[in-house]
Enzyme design. Structure first.
Site, mmCIF file in Angstrom:
data_model
loop_
_atom_site.group_PDB
_atom_site.id
_atom_site.type_symbol
_atom_site.label_atom_id
_atom_site.label_comp_id
_atom_site.label_asym_id
_atom_site.label_seq_id
_atom_site.Cartn_x
_atom_site.Cartn_y
_atom_site.Cartn_z
ATOM 1 N N CYS A 1 -3.578 -12.977 -14.767
ATOM 2 C CA CYS A 1 -3.288 -12.493 -16.124
ATOM 3 C C CYS A 1 -4.451 -11.753 -16.777
ATOM 4 C CB CYS A 1 -2.855 -13.663 -17.004
ATOM 5 S SG CYS A 1 -1.246 -14.345 -16.524
ATOM 6 N N GLU B 1 0.839 -1.184 0.000
ATOM 7 C CA GLU B 1 0.000 0.000 0.000
ATOM 8 C C GLU B 1 0.877 1.239 0.000
ATOM 9 O OE1 GLU B 1 -2.038 1.250 3.621
ATOM 10 O OE2 GLU B 1 -1.345 -0.584 4.596
#
Length: 339
Positions: A113, A87
């Site tokens: 993906c 973060e």
């Protein structure tokens, strides 16, 4: 769609030279990596490269080419498997570098993906809801670290099982992409204007364990990165899910298979391409492969392949195109576009 290719070219033979002790132990002939995957080389970012830098570069290309301002963006979504840190969202540094306005939504999405396709659908839904007029999907993937770690483990634990589970990792390539979506109200300074028609998605989450990339405990308070893939089962179950999604997609779009002029697939390797296209009964000449030179760039592979297909004249104005994405999870998503 704008993209940035990583500058360091790494051949499959270079990786095999590093694995020479393992090859010698099991009498594996050199050249097997390229023979099994169809991948001759891939690209990596230089050491110390920051993921958000690649995404920023691709994003700036997209804005420059279209003539849009960062202030026009109602959302910036980062969708790579690889991130700068846990973060804040990697999208935050990218948005800051672009100069995005304070009224923009800025966040990350993760979906193996399929990340970029998920981001495209997310931005499209925001546009359809009237929340924003334009949004940017960005991603940057890097395979250098995980391949290095995997090779070290293969040499430290030289078993055929480890070799088989690690082979897919060695196909990893690196690159960055930016996909700009608008509601059509902007006058864009480019001819790369393609209409997103819709999306179909099906899932088989019971197969979530077939391909995993993350951290594992390697001692007291010591963790190391790992990636392992049951490539044979992953391909089998992935093809089955792709067949179901393809029928769902054609029905949703009210298209016959013959009406799909071109397809762009997620790039994995030669065996995957052959089996997926055969299962969907799509002629190979309708698909644009890039894996031989770029490897598997994760979320970046499909959109970069589409942009390159456009640059090389494979995708032409008016073509009805399908993006065919299959990712760990298992998740399958197919987009319909009018080029």
């Amino acid at each position: 769609m704008a993209y940035e290719l990583a500058p360091v070219v790494v051949s499959s033979s270079e990786l095999e030279q590093r694995l020479a002790p393992l090859y010698q132990k099991f009498r594996i002939p050199m050249g097997q990596l390229a023979a099994l995957t169809g991948i001759r080389e891939r690209r990596w970012w230089p050491l110390g490269h920051r993921l958000s830098d690649g995404a920023i570069s691709a994003a700036q290309k997209a804005l420059t080419e279209t003539g849009l301002s960062a202030s026009d963006l109602g959302a910036v979504v980062y969708t790579g498997v690889c991130r700068d840190q846990h973060e804040p969202a990697t999208a935050c540094r990218i948005a800051a570098a672009l100069g995005v306005g304070r009224d923009s939504a800025i966040y990350d999405i993760s979906n193996a993906c399929l990340g970029v396709l998920s981001g495209i659908l997310d931005i499209a839904n925001r546009i359809e809801l009237g929340q924003i007029r334009a949004g940017l999907v960005v991603s940057c993937e890097s395979a250098r670290d995980i391949v290095d770690v995997t090779i070290d483990r293969m040499l430290a634990e030289p078993t055929m099982q480890n070799f088989a589970q690690s082979l897919a990792t060695l196909t990893g390539g690196s690159g960055a992409v930016a996909v700009l979506l608008t509601d059509g109200s902007f006058k864009l300074a480019t001819e790369r204007n393609h209409q997103l028609l819709g999306a179909s998605q099906l899932t088989a989450p019971e197969h979530h364990q077939l391909c995993q990339w993350g951290l594992q405990e390697a001692g007291h308070r010591i963790y190391r990165e790992f990636m392992r893939t049951d490539a044979v089962t992953l391909l089998k179950e992935g093809v089955e899910l792709a067949k179901q999604t393809w029928q769902h997609f054609l029905g949703q779009r009210e298209w016959l298979a013959s009406q799909v002029d071109k397809v762009i697939c997620h790039q994995v390797g030669a065996a995957n391409r052959k089996q997926v296209l055969a299962a969907l009964q799509i002629p190979e000449e309708k698909e644009f492969p890039t894996f031989a030179e770029l490897g598997n760039m994760g979320t970046v592979s499909l959109p970069v392949s589409a942009a390159m297909a456009h640059d090389q004249g494979f995708l032409r104005p008016g073509d009805q195109v399908s993006f065919l994405g299959i990712g760990s999870g298992l998740n399958c998503m197919m987009l319909g576009l009018r080029w």
